[in-house]
Design an enzyme around this catalytic site. Structure first.
Site, PDB file in Angstrom:
ATOM      1  N   ARG A  85       8.310  33.406  18.236  1.00 34.09           N
ATOM      2  CA  ARG A  85       9.434  34.336  18.067  1.00 34.09           C
ATOM      3  C   ARG A  85      10.760  33.648  18.370  1.00 34.09           C
ATOM      4  NH1 ARG A  85       8.239  39.460  16.945  1.00 34.09           N
ATOM      5  NH2 ARG A  85      10.024  40.401  17.973  1.00 34.09           N
ATOM      6  N   THR A  91      15.919  39.478  14.358  1.00 33.59           N
ATOM      7  CA  THR A  91      15.673  40.080  13.036  1.00 33.59           C
ATOM      8  C   THR A  91      16.749  39.734  12.012  1.00 33.59           C
ATOM      9  OG1 THR A  91      14.504  41.901  14.082  1.00 33.59           O
ATOM     10  CG2 THR A  91      15.290  42.277  11.840  1.00 33.59           C
ATOM     11  N   ASN A 112      14.286  38.494   5.855  1.00 34.97           N
ATOM     12  CA  ASN A 112      14.373  37.626   7.036  1.00 34.97           C
ATOM     13  C   ASN A 112      13.212  36.632   7.124  1.00 34.97           C
ATOM     14  OD1 ASN A 112      12.315  39.263   7.865  1.00 34.97           O
ATOM     15  ND2 ASN A 112      13.366  40.116   9.634  1.00 34.97           N
ATOM     16  N   HIS A 115       7.413  37.001   9.353  1.00 39.95           N
ATOM     17  CA  HIS A 115       6.907  37.963  10.333  1.00 39.95           C
ATOM     18  C   HIS A 115       6.164  37.179  11.405  1.00 39.95           C
ATOM     19  CE1 HIS A 115       4.796  41.332  12.193  1.00 39.95           C
ATOM     20  NE2 HIS A 115       3.752  40.525  12.220  1.00 39.95           N
TER      21      HIS A 115
HETATM   22  P1  CMP Z   1      10.023  42.194  11.046  1.00 43.93           P
HETATM   23  O1  CMP Z   1      10.767  42.355  12.330  1.00 43.93           O
HETATM   24  O2  CMP Z   1       9.118  41.059  10.847  1.00 43.93           O
HETATM   25  O3  CMP Z   1       9.225  43.555  10.776  1.00 43.93           O
HETATM   26  C1  CMP Z   1       9.892  44.712  10.344  1.00 43.93           C
HETATM   27  C2  CMP Z   1      10.692  44.349   9.148  1.00 43.93           C
HETATM   28  O4  CMP Z   1      11.444  45.393   8.586  1.00 43.93           O
HETATM   29  C3  CMP Z   1      11.737  43.323   9.537  1.00 43.93           C
HETATM   30  O5  CMP Z   1      11.106  42.133   9.859  1.00 43.93           O
HETATM   31  C4  CMP Z   1      12.593  43.319   8.297  1.00 43.93           C
HETATM   32  O6  CMP Z   1      11.992  42.611   7.211  1.00 43.93           O
HETATM   33  C5  CMP Z   1      12.576  44.806   7.979  1.00 43.93           C
HETATM   34  N1  CMP Z   1      13.754  45.469   8.532  1.00 43.93           N
HETATM   35  C6  CMP Z   1      14.033  45.675   9.836  1.00 43.93           C
HETATM   36  N2  CMP Z   1      15.192  46.341   9.960  1.00 43.93           N
HETATM   37  C7  CMP Z   1      15.630  46.562   8.722  1.00 43.93           C
HETATM   38  C8  CMP Z   1      16.774  47.216   8.187  1.00 43.93           C
HETATM   39  N3  CMP Z   1      17.676  47.779   8.981  1.00 43.93           N
HETATM   40  N4  CMP Z   1      16.912  47.259   6.852  1.00 43.93           N
HETATM   41  C9  CMP Z   1      15.971  46.702   6.050  1.00 43.93           C
HETATM   42  N5  CMP Z   1      14.862  46.068   6.486  1.00 43.93           N
HETATM   43  C10 CMP Z   1      14.694  46.003   7.809  1.00 43.93           C
END
Ligand code: CMP
Length: 149
Positions: A85, A91, A112, A115
């Site tokens: 992480r 994120t 992003n 995961h």
């Molecule tokens: P991750 O944290 O791996 O898992 C949840 C995912 O949701 C995150 O990565 C992003 O890909 C997506 N995500 C989280 N927040 C948002 C947001 N505000 N808008 C769009 N996608 C999001």
């Protein structure tokens, strides 16, 4: 020793970043114990992201993760969850620290790239969701005696 499920998401695959992302974890000293390249079904996507059901970004997230193949992996090592992480970063790319994958290659929240499991409990559940037990390969890198205490 900990394990983490790591996905190179569709944006990372489409942008040709699989190799660079794997290199970050290899360079860190972690051990790859499983990998597969697949198109994610709606069933797998909704099981994986069940915790986000009902959130404003949920439908777009399911559409995104099923839109193009992902590279699913299991990485292992001491404190692997925290280490991964840290290497992945926060994120949003604009909030991630310099040197992290998301800082160096991403800008916003959905796209992003990666995961990574956030706890040993979630890692165990996610690994069981994505991999059969026999797909996990027990091995050691010969360099580990110079990397792990
Ligand atoms: P991750 O944290 O791996 O898992 C949840 C995912 O949701 C995150 O990565 C992003 O890909 C997506 N995500 C989280 N927040 C948002 C947001 N505000 N808008 C769009 N996608 C999001």
């Amino acid at each position: 020793m900990e394990r983490s499920l790591v996905l190179v998401k569709p944006d990372g695959v489409q942008r040709g970043l699989i190799g660079k992302i794997i290199t970050r974890f290899e360079d860190r000293g972690l051990r790859l114990i499983a990998a597969k390249f697949l198109l994610v079904s709606p069933e797998l996507a909704s099981a994986h992201y069940a915790v986000h059901a009902g959130k404003s970004f949920y439908d777009a997230l399911i559409q995104f993760i099923t839109a193009s193949p992902v590279m699913a992996m299991v990485w292992e090592g001491p404190d692997a969850i925290a280490a991964i992480r840290q290497t992945v970063g926060k994120t949003r790319g604009t909030e991630a620290d310099p040197g992290t994958i998301r800082h160096d290659y991403a800008l916003q929240a959905r796209y992003n790239l990666v995961h990574a499991s956030d706890s040993p409990e979630n890692a165990a559940a996610e690994i069981a969701l994505w991999f059969k037990p026999e797909e996990l390969v027990a091995w050691q890198r010969d360099t580990e005696k110079w990397t792990y205490e």
